[in-house]
Design an enzyme around this catalytic site. Structure first.
Site, mmCIF file in Angstrom:
data_model
loop_
_atom_site.group_PDB
_atom_site.id
_atom_site.type_symbol
_atom_site.label_atom_id
_atom_site.label_comp_id
_atom_site.label_asym_id
_atom_site.label_seq_id
_atom_site.Cartn_x
_atom_site.Cartn_y
_atom_site.Cartn_z
ATOM 1 N N ASP A 94 0.870 -1.174 0.000
ATOM 2 C CA ASP A 94 0.000 0.000 0.000
ATOM 3 C C ASP A 94 0.907 1.224 0.000
ATOM 4 O O ASP A 94 2.115 1.112 0.174
ATOM 5 C CB ASP A 94 -0.926 -0.022 1.213
ATOM 6 C CG ASP A 94 -0.156 0.048 2.513
ATOM 7 O OD1 ASP A 94 1.080 0.054 2.473
ATOM 8 O OD2 ASP A 94 -0.800 0.100 3.566
ATOM 9 N N SER A 95 0.332 2.385 -0.206
ATOM 10 C CA SER A 95 1.165 3.587 -0.303
ATOM 11 C C SER A 95 1.471 4.165 1.068
ATOM 12 O O SER A 95 2.337 5.011 1.203
ATOM 13 C CB SER A 95 0.436 4.644 -1.120
ATOM 14 O OG SER A 95 -0.732 5.052 -0.415
ATOM 15 N N GLY A 96 0.758 3.710 2.073
ATOM 16 C CA GLY A 96 0.932 4.282 3.399
ATOM 17 C C GLY A 96 -0.034 5.421 3.688
ATOM 18 O O GLY A 96 -0.117 5.902 4.805
ATOM 19 N N GLY A 97 -0.771 5.836 2.675
ATOM 20 C CA GLY A 97 -1.725 6.932 2.859
ATOM 21 C C GLY A 97 -2.737 6.609 3.947
ATOM 22 O O GLY A 97 -2.985 7.423 4.831
ATOM 23 N N PHE A 98 -3.297 5.411 3.887
ATOM 24 C CA PHE A 98 -4.317 5.029 4.860
ATOM 25 C C PHE A 98 -3.766 5.077 6.289
ATOM 26 O O PHE A 98 -4.436 5.561 7.197
ATOM 27 C CB PHE A 98 -4.857 3.629 4.535
ATOM 28 C CG PHE A 98 -5.870 3.143 5.535
ATOM 29 C CD1 PHE A 98 -7.146 3.669 5.549
ATOM 30 C CD2 PHE A 98 -5.535 2.185 6.480
ATOM 31 C CE1 PHE A 98 -8.084 3.244 6.485
ATOM 32 C CE2 PHE A 98 -6.452 1.757 7.418
ATOM 33 C CZ PHE A 98 -7.742 2.284 7.422
ATOM 34 N N ASP A 148 -2.963 8.378 -1.783
ATOM 35 C CA ASP A 148 -4.306 8.957 -1.882
ATOM 36 C C ASP A 148 -4.682 9.590 -0.552
ATOM 37 O O ASP A 148 -3.995 9.409 0.441
ATOM 38 C CB ASP A 148 -5.340 7.888 -2.281
ATOM 39 C CG ASP A 148 -5.443 6.789 -1.236
ATOM 40 O OD1 ASP A 148 -4.436 6.523 -0.546
ATOM 41 O OD2 ASP A 148 -6.515 6.186 -1.101
ATOM 42 N N GLN A 190 -11.354 7.149 -4.717
ATOM 43 C CA GLN A 190 -12.007 7.592 -3.479
ATOM 44 C C GLN A 190 -13.415 8.076 -3.838
ATOM 45 O O GLN A 190 -13.869 7.879 -4.955
ATOM 46 C CB GLN A 190 -11.175 8.698 -2.826
ATOM 47 C CG GLN A 190 -9.870 8.203 -2.218
ATOM 48 C CD GLN A 190 -10.078 7.358 -0.971
ATOM 49 O OE1 GLN A 190 -11.125 7.414 -0.319
ATOM 50 N NE2 GLN A 190 -9.094 6.534 -0.645
ATOM 51 N N GLY A 217 -11.203 3.953 0.631
ATOM 52 C CA GLY A 217 -12.180 4.765 1.339
ATOM 53 C C GLY A 217 -13.470 4.049 1.660
ATOM 54 O O GLY A 217 -14.493 4.686 1.897
ATOM 55 N N ASP A 267 -7.703 -7.525 0.681
ATOM 56 C CA ASP A 267 -6.743 -7.727 1.759
ATOM 57 C C ASP A 267 -7.413 -7.283 3.033
ATOM 58 O O ASP A 267 -8.289 -6.412 2.998
ATOM 59 C CB ASP A 267 -5.481 -6.878 1.563
ATOM 60 C CG ASP A 267 -5.706 -5.441 2.018
ATOM 61 O OD1 ASP A 267 -6.380 -4.697 1.286
ATOM 62 O OD2 ASP A 267 -5.257 -5.079 3.117
ATOM 63 N N CYS A 306 -12.374 -28.032 8.321
ATOM 64 C CA CYS A 306 -11.105 -27.387 7.949
ATOM 65 C C CYS A 306 -9.975 -28.409 7.996
ATOM 66 O O CYS A 306 -9.915 -29.241 8.899
ATOM 67 C CB CYS A 306 -10.822 -26.227 8.898
ATOM 68 S SG CYS A 306 -9.269 -25.392 8.553
ATOM 69 N N CYS A 308 -6.690 -27.477 8.019
ATOM 70 C CA CYS A 308 -5.432 -26.797 8.377
ATOM 71 C C CYS A 308 -4.691 -27.604 9.440
ATOM 72 O O CYS A 308 -5.245 -28.505 10.059
ATOM 73 C CB CYS A 308 -5.704 -25.368 8.857
ATOM 74 S SG CYS A 308 -6.209 -25.243 10.581
ATOM 75 N N CYS A 311 -6.493 -27.705 12.815
ATOM 76 C CA CYS A 311 -7.711 -28.518 12.860
ATOM 77 C C CYS A 311 -7.421 -30.018 12.672
ATOM 78 O O CYS A 311 -8.151 -30.848 13.189
ATOM 79 C CB CYS A 311 -8.709 -28.024 11.820
ATOM 80 S SG CYS A 311 -9.370 -26.393 12.261
ATOM 81 N N HIS A 337 -5.159 -21.248 11.161
ATOM 82 C CA HIS A 337 -6.548 -21.609 10.874
ATOM 83 C C HIS A 337 -7.281 -20.475 10.152
ATOM 84 O O HIS A 337 -7.934 -20.703 9.123
ATOM 85 C CB HIS A 337 -7.314 -21.986 12.148
ATOM 86 C CG HIS A 337 -8.782 -22.096 11.885
ATOM 87 N ND1 HIS A 337 -9.340 -23.201 11.276
ATOM 88 C CD2 HIS A 337 -9.789 -21.180 12.035
ATOM 89 C CE1 HIS A 337 -10.635 -22.972 11.080
ATOM 90 N NE2 HIS A 337 -10.936 -21.771 11.542
HETATM 91 ZN ZN LIG Z 1 -8.455 -24.989 10.644
#
Ligand SMILES: [Zn+2]
Length: 368
Positions: A94-98, A148, A190, A217, A267, A306, A308, A311, A337
């Site tokens: 990310d640009s770091g703006g957020f 942004d 935005q 945004g 993300d 699951c 994983c 689990c 998990h």
């Molecule tokens: Zn799991």
């Protein structure tokens, strides 16, 4: 549109939803995709081997944190983040703006950029579009984001309009910056919950040489329903040949609704952060708090469906015991998990899109 270092192939459409592939120099990304967040250049609680075992095709790193802690000079000397963190698949930064707008103390706009104070040590910094692009060039991410201005919601029309105007100027400056040959740049739309402002911002961005477009945004104070509604009205109007990325979103329900609106990339810190707080995602958009006394003698896995590591081998009772005893192993297992849950959800979504069963899958999801 020129084919840059990042390109998108649409495989199939199902309503507004899209099954596709984003091509990068560090491998193909099957979409819709969820990108785990590695803020400081590592997924919190996991080793790179554990992350590789989860098999994400792309992960995030945060420019704001890497800039404040490591700086561009050191990252260049180290050969970029792929080398430093021993990660050979794709990175998005990310640009770091957020983070400037959400984490830092004292922010002040200047026509050239934004002044802020580090949340780590209070030191003063000045972010410009050129600086954040240089930083992302030093990191060497496959996908870089423009700087942004991301206002929290609710926001006045004047604030939204100022954010769109400023973000257009900054995006133009980001697009002109030099960058590594393997790096693509995404523009960020935005406009808050104002469709006409989002369309105006989009119109300006499609004239610039980007390889993808993001919706910024959202998930910044509005309700999930308002966010889903904006995605339904806006996302399909974005160009078909760009990957579409909904930033910082969200719950399993948000992901399913985002896909239904035509989003390709997501993300969110939710699976990793929730694991550290003792919450795991189970079933279709449900949550389980491991601390609950009901789990004390429960010998079932976190989620019976699951596969994983956590689990397959451990019970709720054991993981709860480790969590209550403050053993870091509990957080490691719950992070594995939760990320498996998110990555599996995206696999199921991709399969459903291929098999024309996406609407059936969507119907199972309730607000998490
Ligand atoms: Zn799991």
């Amino acid at each position: 549109m020129l084919k840059g270092p990042i390109s998108y192939s649409l495989i199939k459409k199902s309503g507004k939803a899209r099954r596709g592939v984003v091509h990068t120099q560090h491998g193909d990304i099957q979409t819709p995709v969820f990108m785990p967040v590695g803020t400081n250049g590592a997924i919190k609680a996991l080793s790179v081997e554990q992350v590789e075992a989860l098999d994400p095709s792309i992960i995030l790193a945060n420019t704001y944190h890497l800039y404040l802690r490591l700086g561009a000079d050191f990252l260049r000397e180290a050969g970029g983040l792929h080398k430093l963190a021993s990660w050979d698949r794709a990175y998005l930064t990310d640009s770091g703006g957020f983070q400037v707008f959400s984490l830092s103390k004292m922010r002040k706009f200047d026509p050239d950029g934004v002044h802020f104070q580090s949340h780590i040590d209070g030191s003063r910094h000045f972010y410009t579009p050129e600086l954040v692009m240089d930083m992302q060039a030093a990191i060497g991410s496959d996908i870089a984001m423009v700087l942004d201005d991301c206002p929290a919601l609710p926001a006045t029309h004047e604030r939204i309009e100022a954010s769109v105007k400023r973000s257009i100027v900054w995006a133009e400056r980001c697009a002109r910056c030099e960058r590594p040959a393997h790096q693509g740049v995404f523009g960020i739309v935005q406009g808050g919950l104002e469709l006409d402002m989002r369309l105006r911002h989009l119109e300006a961005l499609v004239e610039m040489p980007f390889q993808g477009l993001s919706i910024g945004g959202l998930s910044v104070g509005e309700t999930p329903e308002e966010m889903h509604d904006m995605c339904q009205k806006f996302v399909y109007q974005m160009p078909e040949d760009f990957p579409r990325y909904l930033m910082g979103v969200g719950t399993p329900w948000d992901l399913v609704e985002g896909v239904a609106a035509g989003i390709d990339m997501f993300d969110c810190v939710m699976p990793t952060r929730n694991a550290r707080m003792g919450t795991v995602f189970v079933g279709e958009g449900k949550r389980l708090n491991i601390r609950n006394a009901a789990n004390r003698k429960d010998m079932r896995p976190l989620d019976e469906n699951c596969q994983c590591l956590a689990c397959r081998r451990f019970s709720r009772a054991y993981i709860r015991h480790l969590y209550v005893a403050k053993e870091i192993t509990a957080v490691i297992l719950m992070t594995i998990h939760n990320l498996t849950h998110y990555l599996d959800l995206m696999r199921k979504i991709r399969t459903a899109l291929e098999n024309d069963t996406f609407e059936e899958l969507r119907a199972k999801f309730q607000p998490a």
